[in-house]
Design a protein around this motif. Structure first.
Motif, short mmCIF file in Angstrom:
data_model
loop_
_atom_site.label_atom_id
_atom_site.label_comp_id
_atom_site.label_asym_id
_atom_site.label_seq_id
_atom_site.Cartn_x
_atom_site.Cartn_y
_atom_site.Cartn_z
N ALA A 29 0.83 -1.21 0.00
CA ALA A 29 0.00 0.00 0.00
C ALA A 29 0.87 1.25 0.00
O ALA A 29 0.57 2.23 -0.70
CB ALA A 29 -0.93 -0.01 1.21
N ASP A 30 1.95 1.25 0.78
CA ASP A 30 2.86 2.40 0.80
C ASP A 30 3.49 2.62 -0.57
O ASP A 30 3.62 3.75 -1.04
CB ASP A 30 3.95 2.18 1.83
CG ASP A 30 3.59 2.73 3.20
OD1 ASP A 30 2.46 3.23 3.36
OD2 ASP A 30 4.44 2.67 4.11
N LEU A 31 3.90 1.54 -1.22
CA LEU A 31 4.53 1.68 -2.53
C LEU A 31 3.58 2.25 -3.56
O LEU A 31 3.96 3.08 -4.39
CB LEU A 31 5.06 0.32 -2.99
CG LEU A 31 6.21 -0.27 -2.16
CD1 LEU A 31 6.55 -1.66 -2.65
CD2 LEU A 31 7.43 0.63 -2.21
N ARG A 32 2.32 1.84 -3.50
CA ARG A 32 1.33 2.39 -4.43
C ARG A 32 1.10 3.87 -4.16
O ARG A 32 0.99 4.68 -5.09
CB ARG A 32 0.02 1.61 -4.33
CG ARG A 32 0.11 0.20 -4.92
CD ARG A 32 -1.26 -0.45 -4.99
NE ARG A 32 -1.80 -0.75 -3.66
CZ ARG A 32 -1.55 -1.87 -2.99
NH1 ARG A 32 -0.76 -2.80 -3.51
NH2 ARG A 32 -2.10 -2.08 -1.81
N ARG A 33 1.03 4.26 -2.89
CA ARG A 33 0.81 5.66 -2.56
C ARG A 33 2.03 6.51 -2.93
O ARG A 33 1.90 7.67 -3.33
CB ARG A 33 0.46 5.81 -1.09
CG ARG A 33 -0.92 5.22 -0.77
CD ARG A 33 -1.42 5.54 0.61
NE ARG A 33 -0.54 5.06 1.65
CZ ARG A 33 0.10 5.84 2.51
NH1 ARG A 33 -0.03 7.15 2.45
NH2 ARG A 33 0.88 5.31 3.44
N LEU A 34 3.22 5.94 -2.79
CA LEU A 34 4.42 6.65 -3.22
C LEU A 34 4.39 6.91 -4.72
O LEU A 34 4.66 8.02 -5.19
CB LEU A 34 5.67 5.84 -2.85
CG LEU A 34 7.01 6.38 -3.37
CD1 LEU A 34 7.28 7.78 -2.83
CD2 LEU A 34 8.14 5.43 -2.99
N VAL A 77 3.37 12.84 1.10
CA VAL A 77 2.77 11.57 1.47
C VAL A 77 3.45 11.06 2.74
O VAL A 77 4.65 11.31 2.96
CB VAL A 77 2.92 10.55 0.32
CG1 VAL A 77 4.38 10.21 0.04
CG2 VAL A 77 2.11 9.28 0.58
N LEU A 78 2.69 10.39 3.59
CA LEU A 78 3.20 9.77 4.81
C LEU A 78 3.35 8.27 4.57
O LEU A 78 2.40 7.61 4.15
CB LEU A 78 2.23 10.01 5.97
CG LEU A 78 2.47 9.23 7.27
CD1 LEU A 78 3.78 9.64 7.93
CD2 LEU A 78 1.29 9.44 8.24
N LEU A 79 4.56 7.74 4.84
CA LEU A 79 4.85 6.32 4.65
C LEU A 79 5.40 5.71 5.93
O LEU A 79 5.90 6.42 6.81
CB LEU A 79 5.86 6.12 3.51
CG LEU A 79 5.48 6.70 2.14
CD1 LEU A 79 6.61 6.47 1.14
CD2 LEU A 79 4.17 6.11 1.63
N ARG A 110 0.62 16.59 14.76
CA ARG A 110 -0.69 16.23 14.23
C ARG A 110 -0.99 14.75 14.48
O ARG A 110 -2.09 14.38 14.91
CB ARG A 110 -0.76 16.54 12.74
CG ARG A 110 -0.93 18.02 12.42
CD ARG A 110 -0.73 18.29 10.94
NE ARG A 110 -1.54 17.45 10.08
CZ ARG A 110 -2.80 17.72 9.74
NH1 ARG A 110 -3.39 18.81 10.21
NH2 ARG A 110 -3.47 16.92 8.93
N LEU A 111 -0.02 13.88 14.21
CA LEU A 111 -0.22 12.46 14.44
C LEU A 111 -0.42 12.16 15.92
O LEU A 111 -1.27 11.33 16.29
CB LEU A 111 0.97 11.67 13.91
CG LEU A 111 1.08 11.54 12.39
CD1 LEU A 111 2.43 10.94 12.01
CD2 LEU A 111 -0.04 10.68 11.82
N GLU A 160 -2.87 1.72 9.21
CA GLU A 160 -4.06 1.40 8.42
C GLU A 160 -4.95 2.62 8.24
O GLU A 160 -5.46 2.87 7.14
CB GLU A 160 -4.83 0.27 9.11
CG GLU A 160 -4.09 -1.07 9.06
CD GLU A 160 -4.77 -2.13 9.91
OE1 GLU A 160 -5.73 -1.78 10.64
OE2 GLU A 160 -4.34 -3.30 9.86
N SER A 161 -5.13 3.41 9.30
CA SER A 161 -5.99 4.59 9.20
C SER A 161 -5.38 5.64 8.29
O SER A 161 -6.07 6.21 7.42
CB SER A 161 -6.21 5.18 10.60
OG SER A 161 -6.93 6.40 10.53
N GLU A 162 -4.09 5.90 8.45
CA GLU A 162 -3.45 6.94 7.64
C GLU A 162 -3.37 6.52 6.17
O GLU A 162 -3.54 7.35 5.27
CB GLU A 162 -2.06 7.24 8.19
CG GLU A 162 -2.06 7.86 9.58
CD GLU A 162 -2.73 9.21 9.64
OE1 GLU A 162 -2.65 9.97 8.64
OE2 GLU A 162 -3.35 9.52 10.67
N ALA A 163 -3.13 5.24 5.92
CA ALA A 163 -3.08 4.77 4.53
C ALA A 163 -4.46 4.85 3.88
O ALA A 163 -4.58 5.17 2.70
CB ALA A 163 -2.56 3.33 4.48
#
Length: 269
Positions: A29-34, A77-79, A110-111, A160-163
């Motif tokens: 999921a991180d790689l796709r968002r990157l 983006v946050l990874l 914020r987190l 999971e929430s942030e993604a």
């Protein structure tokens, strides 16, 4: 719209993220968002202010001020890498030439607030990735917040929430010559013409030279639907005296995030 501060000399060798999942540095999921952030930054680097701020009147003050006084800088983006070292090594292998990391202050806060974390355990680092943009220039056009999975504050539910929601994704402009009168006009025009609510910001002494830098974040009001939900104004120097005077619309910001949670969807934020 031009791009500020092109930098970097390493040749970018961008490949599909799935080809790197074997090293375990990032989740799929991180790689796709990157990859999404990289594509979005390339598109944003040549887009008009009216396109980036849409929905907004093309002939209004928000667009005029943004075109005249702001320069597209990055998409963010946050990874969640396995470790900070593994994440940076992965980015280097992809030819993205990550800049040296600096500690995050605003995103860490914020987190911590959003997930009830001890800020001291919320170890968030910032790097920038150099891209070759459509106009041929190279620029650190993707900002990556790295929250390693081996840090004390990490929890899989946070990942999971942030993604799923992308709360830290945003489109950022640099204001090369910031002044309180100009920023006041920008904040007002963004609010009234683009539905962008001031949601806070802060000063990071680790970025932007001897005086650090000031970031100002805005979230899209729920009544102004748009795929880009968050924006940043990035200014060199310490402008906390100015940001302290900006009126906060806490209830409207809370409604915007509540709506975001209900209607989470794919696309740039």
């Amino acid at each position: 719209m031009s791009v500020a501060h092109p930098s970097g000399t390493a040749k970018e060798r961008l490949r599909p993220g799935a080809g790197f999942s074997g090293d375990g540095a990032f989740s799929g999921a991180d790689l796709r968002r990157l990859d999404d952030a990289i594509r979005d930054a390339r598109l944003a680097s040549t887009a008009s202010a009216s396109t980036l701020l849409a929905q907004v009147a093309a002939d209004g003050e928000a667009v005029a001020l943004t075109e005249a006084h702001c320069v597209f800088d990055h998409c963010a983006v946050l990874l969640f890498p396995r470790t900070l070292t593994a994440g940076l090594r992965h980015l280097e292998r992809r030819g993205l030439a990550p800049l040296p990391t600096v500690p995050s202050t605003v995103v860490r806060r914020r987190l911590s607030t959003r997930h009830g974390l001890d800020p001291a355990a919320c170890q968030v680092h910032i790097t920038r990735l150099r891209l070759e943009l459509p106009d041929g220039r190279r620029h650190a056009a993707v900002e990556v917040f790295l929250f390693p999975r081996d840090s004390g504050g990490f929890d899989r539910r946070i990942e999971e929430s942030e993604a799923a929601h992308g709360f830290e994704q945003h489109t950022a402009f640099v204001v090369p010559r910031p002044s309180p009168p100009l920023l006041e006009r920008l904040v007002t025009a963004w609010r009234t013409e683009a539905g962008l609510l001031w949601e806070g910001g802060g000063h990071n002494p680790h970025e932007g030279g001897p005086q650090g830098s000031t970031v100002m974040y805005f979230v899209r009001e729920h009544a102004w639907p748009s795929p880009r939900r968050r924006f940043e104004l990035h200014c060199a120097g310490d402008l906390r005296d100015f940001t302290a005077r900006i009126a906060e619309e806490t209830e409207a910001v809370d409604r915007a995030y509540a709506d975001w949670r209900r209607t989470a969807h794919d696309g740039p934020r």
